[in-house]
Structures are given as C-alpha cells and as structure tokens.
Write a protein that holds these residues in place. Structure first.
Motif: not given
Length: 167
Positions: A81-82, A99-104, A106-107, A110, A138
């Motif tokens: 998601g980057v 947008q989208g992707g694997r939120k966990t 991506r966090k 980050y 960001k």
C-alpha cells in the motif's frame, strides 16, 4: 468511601497492568523460541541486517507478505500500500495517492522507515533530499517506505545481508 474505591481501582488497574506485562513477556518468549527453532531465523537475520528493520518488523514482513520471494518491487509496493496511484482524467492531472494494501504491514513499515531515516545513511540522504525539494514529511516517509520494500525484497531474494555500499 471514595478514597477506598479509588484505592481499590488503582490496585485493580495496577494488578491488571502487571498481568498484561507478564503475558507480553510469555508471548515474546514463545515467538523467540519458534523463530530460533525454524528456518525463519535465517530469514529474520537477513532482514534485520537492514538498519531500521527490527525483529518484529521482519517477522511481520515474512508472515504478512509471503509474495516477497516471487513478486517484483512495484507489485510488492502495491501489496503493502505504498505505491502511488494517479488520479488523472483526460487532460486533468491530479495528485498521486497511496491506497489499499495491507494496513498492518504498512503501519509496521512506517515505523521502520522512521527508524531507517535515523540509522540508515542512504535512506536518510534520500529522505533529506526529498525534504529539500519541498516534499512534505509524510510524503518523504512514504517514499522511504517504498524504497525500503525494494531493499527488503532485494536482500531476501539475494539471500545475503544488507551492505551499505550496494544501496
């Protein structure tokens, strides 16, 4: 009466915090034992050779991104998601957004990118170069995350630790 209630609440909360800390230690010990016994130890050592990637992030990458061995950098960035997607229509050129992707994942990346900006010289230089061009903080961090995904993929596929001179 209120003082006793406050005191018992404090004791209850304190004992609950102690219980949760003990549980965290038990889970962390189990994770360490499982990674030490399996072939995952080599993979974790490879990924943690990259400054900014710690054990937790390496484990998250290995478990949440199984496509790392077979996908290219652009598709991996999209999965995480980057990858910036454009919002263009006809002659209109909009901003690019992730947008989208694997939120966990991506966090986790980050936080790894924030650490990498501090400890990984090539990525720090890249970040400061983007900031000097006027990019937002960001936006520059997301660009570092994108580059970090490419580095992780490269190290994983080469099966050799990260070397700063090659970056």
């Amino acid at each position: 009466m209120i003082k006793t209630i406050t005191l018992t609440l404090k004791e209850f909360i304190s004992s609950h915090i102690d219980f949760l800390n003990e549980q965290i230690e038990v889970v962390q010990q189990e994770i360490n034992e499982l990674t030490a016994q399996s072939e995952m130890r080599e993979k974790v050592n490879l990924l943690t050779s990259i400054p900014g990637i710690g054990q937790q992030t390496a484990l998250m990458i290995l478990t949440l991104l199984p496509e790392i061995a077979s996908s290219e950098n652009k598709s991996l960035a999209a999965l995480v998601g980057v990858a910036p997607f454009n919002r263009d229509s006809g002659k209109f050129r909009g901003k690019r957004f992730i947008q989208g992707g694997r939120k966990t994942l991506r966090k986790a990346l980050y936080m790894a990118a924030v650490a990498a900006v501090r400890w990984n010289k090539p990525l720090a230089d890249f970040y400061h170069r983007l900031r000097a061009k006027g990019k937002c903080r960001k936006v520059a961090i997301v660009a570092v995350m994108h580059k970090l995904v490419a580095i992780v993929s490269s190290v994983y596929k080469r099966k050799s630790p990260w070397v700063e001179n090659l970056a």
